[in-house]
Scaffold this motif. Structure first.
Motif, mmCIF file in Angstrom:
data_model
loop_
_atom_site.group_PDB
_atom_site.id
_atom_site.type_symbol
_atom_site.label_atom_id
_atom_site.label_comp_id
_atom_site.label_asym_id
_atom_site.label_seq_id
_atom_site.Cartn_x
_atom_site.Cartn_y
_atom_site.Cartn_z
ATOM 1 N N UNK A 19 0.837 -1.193 0.000
ATOM 2 C CA UNK A 19 0.000 0.000 0.000
ATOM 3 C C UNK A 19 0.873 1.244 0.000
ATOM 4 N N UNK A 20 0.599 2.138 -0.932
ATOM 5 C CA UNK A 20 1.339 3.391 -1.074
ATOM 6 C C UNK A 20 0.506 4.533 -0.514
ATOM 7 N N UNK A 21 1.039 5.194 0.527
ATOM 8 C CA UNK A 21 0.379 6.357 1.140
ATOM 9 C C UNK A 21 1.451 7.111 1.919
ATOM 10 N N UNK A 22 1.334 8.447 2.040
ATOM 11 C CA UNK A 22 2.351 9.190 2.799
ATOM 12 C C UNK A 22 2.566 8.689 4.220
ATOM 13 N N UNK A 23 1.551 8.089 4.859
ATOM 14 C CA UNK A 23 1.743 7.556 6.205
ATOM 15 C C UNK A 23 2.816 6.469 6.243
ATOM 16 N N UNK A 24 3.084 5.849 5.093
ATOM 17 C CA UNK A 24 4.138 4.837 4.995
ATOM 18 C C UNK A 24 5.327 5.357 4.191
ATOM 19 N N UNK A 25 5.065 5.854 3.004
ATOM 20 C CA UNK A 25 6.139 6.214 2.085
ATOM 21 C C UNK A 25 6.979 7.388 2.518
ATOM 22 N N UNK A 26 6.415 8.271 3.370
ATOM 23 C CA UNK A 26 7.179 9.434 3.833
ATOM 24 C C UNK A 26 7.946 9.149 5.116
ATOM 25 N N UNK A 27 8.002 7.906 5.538
ATOM 26 C CA UNK A 27 8.711 7.528 6.774
ATOM 27 C C UNK A 27 9.882 6.616 6.417
ATOM 28 N N UNK A 28 11.011 6.796 7.098
ATOM 29 C CA UNK A 28 12.177 5.953 6.795
ATOM 30 C C UNK A 28 12.203 4.659 7.593
ATOM 31 N N UNK A 29 11.344 4.546 8.616
ATOM 32 C CA UNK A 29 11.308 3.338 9.432
ATOM 33 C C UNK A 29 9.966 2.651 9.343
ATOM 34 N N UNK A 30 9.908 1.432 9.847
ATOM 35 C CA UNK A 30 8.662 0.677 9.842
ATOM 36 C C UNK A 30 7.758 1.123 10.979
ATOM 37 N N UNK A 31 8.311 1.187 12.196
ATOM 38 C CA UNK A 31 7.517 1.543 13.369
ATOM 39 C C UNK A 31 7.921 2.886 13.977
#
Length: 523
Positions: free
Chosen positions: A97-109
């Motif tokens: 899933x591509x969304x800024x909540x994921x793609x704009x972060x360098x870590x998983x958690x």
């Protein structure tokens, strides 16, 4: 049977621990069965390069409703890798899933430069993963019969699957796997409305499913909405029903014990076998399991391969090359769970370990542990090598080059590195908890049986005794040590048996869901 896995990590796309390895392997093992289709939905974090992993963007954008808001996502699609070198891909699709909540972060958690610190909006991030996974399944006509969530990050997928399935289709059966109960997914209760959780499931006495000591636990909610529950080893399934390791949910888990199974994680031997490993300077070991090969020839091949890997590992971590000195190793997150405190106390006691030895550690985590490791390396530069961080290639070379693997966990739901160590002829020293106890057989020098060395008490003295037993065995009877290595390499913890057990759980979940659907309603 169509199985939809929802997880926060999938190797090699994302990995912080064993969860990623499991999701990279279990779906492939399931797909080997006739009439089983399986796919995985996870997130496209900023660290994932789509081009490097052969991912392509689906053109369709998907609207995902969560609470009173709607989030627009895009999707990358690819295939799970078939082997460590990427020489082949499986037929199992993965959707990220591509969304800024994921793609704009360098870590998983949490941020990579701040270990142990979580993103404050993780509840929303993983709610989007779970609700988005179901939206992806609907948009791409995947029609899962079973939704399989993994740990608290995938737990909301079970809740959403039961409450928001298409009106013309029956709700899928649900399975939750507990990989590590100590991560409960705790968040303030007032964040739950934004996740679309019915207030009745927070405050009503009958439906008090998410509330956990005036907070919300997404793990607890997932347990309630699971038709079936699995833990990642038989012993861990028993341990989490006790106050010691139940993390406050032991009472609930005892009540739900009829739904629960313990299924040992498998080792992904496509990626973790020394004769297939592209990271080793000299592959070795395939002939060990061949009954037509002279055992002396097979073990000579193993010795040559491990010697080459040991030399390269020693050079990489700045240790002198001493082939006859046992090289001990650990690959771990530097947390209390992994028993790092015990290792440090043994290493900090100059007279604790007998004879000569070298030790290397690869990992990162709590700053206090990292600082003590740096101090030990500076104090003993010819004995101790440390790599603070995670490096996949180096981890493979550690398994190949080490003689003894040290894994003294406070608790260990399953553990994978002890299985990898056995496969690579690296003899494990483990604490007898969880999956470590299920996979390692304690060495008996009289009967020449066993595959490693175990201890029970969580204290430095107990670890030191087991570690010294291993050093003494290495430095003693060479034939006995080779037998120990050979038995470990022949042990089979592949995913085949575990996949069959999961198929049994799915069938039970489907039957349970069917029975509830057909049960008469009150009123």
């Amino acid at each position: 049977m169509n199985i939809l896995h929802v997880a926060s990590e999938v190797a090699p796309f994302s990995k912080t621990g064993g969860l990623g390895d499991v999701l990279g392997a279990l779906p492939r093992a399931l797909a080997a069965h006739r009439d089983v289709k399986t796919c995985v939905v996870s997130a496209r974090y900023g660290s994932i390069d789509p081009q490097m992993h052969g991912l392509y963007r689906r053109l369709r954008k998907i609207a995902v409703p969560i609470g009173d808001a709607t989030y627009e996502i895009e999707v990358y699609e690819g295939r799970l890798q078939g082997d460590q070198a990427g020489r082949s891909d499986s037929r199992v699709p993965i959707y990220l899933i591509e969304h800024p909540l994921f793609g704009d972060r360098d870590g998983v958690y949490g941020p990579k430069d701040r270990p142990g610190q979580d993103y404050p909006d993780n509840a929303l991030r993983f709610a989007l993963l779970c609700r988005g996974a179901l939206a992806v399944a609907q948009a791409f006509d995947l029609h899962p019969d079973v939704v399989h969530g993994h740990d608290w990050q995938g737990a909301l997928a079970l809740y959403y699957a039961k409450r928001h399935h298409p009106p013309h289709r029956r709700a899928p059966a649900t399975v939750l796997t507990v990989h590590n109960l100590s991560f409960l997914g705790l968040f303030p209760l007032d964040q739950m409305a934004a996740l679309g959780i019915d207030p009745a499931h927070l405050s009503s006495a009958e439906f008090e499913t998410f509330e956990f000591y005036e907070q919300a636990s997404l793990m607890k909610g997932g347990l309630h909405f699971a038709d079936r529950i699995t833990a990642v080893s038989p012993r861990y399934a028993r341990e989490i029903q006790t106050p010691e390791l139940g993390c406050g949910l032991d009472g609930l888990l005892r009540r739900l014990s009829g739904r629960m199974s313990g299924i040992l994680n498998g080792a992904d031997y496509d990626r973790w076998s020394p004769w297939l490993d592209p990271y080793l300077p000299l592959p070795y070991g395939k002939s060990v399991a061949d009954p037509d090969t002279d055992p002396r020839v097979a073990m000579a091949e193993v010795a040559a391969g491990k010697a080459r890997a040991k030399a390269e590992l020693s050079r990489t971590l700045g240790l002198p090359l001493r082939p006859r000195v046992p090289l001990c190793a650990t690959i771990a997150r530097l947390t209390e769970q992994k028993g790092i405190e015990l290792i440090l106390k043994v290493l900090e006691d100059p007279g604790a370990l007998r004879g000569d030895w070298h030790y290397v550690l690869v990992g990162s985590g709590e700053p206090a542990f990292e600082e003590r490791l740096r101090a030990l390396r500076e104090r003993h530069p010819s004995r101790i090598g440390v790599y603070l961080g995670y490096d996949e290639a180096l981890s493979h070379r550690v398994e190949g080059g080490a003689d003894i693997y040290i894994m003294p966990s406070l608790f260990e739901p399953c553990g994978l590195n002890q299985m990898y160590s056995l496969r690579y002829g690296t003899v494990p020293v483990v604490r007898a908890v969880g999956g470590l106890d299920d996979t390692v057989v304690d060495y008996d020098p009289r009967s020449k049986s066993g595959t490693g060395f175990k201890f029970s008490a969580y204290e430095p003295r107990a670890l030191c005794h087991a570690w010294n037993r291993a050093l003494l065995a290495y430095q003693g009877d060479e034939a006995a040590w080779q037998g120990l290595v050979r038995r470990g390499m022949r042990a089979d913890y592949s995913w085949a048996a575990s996949a069959r057990a999961y198929l049994g759980v799915y069938k039970q979940a489907l039957a349970d869901a069917q029975a509830r659907h057909e049960a008469p309603t009150k009123g």
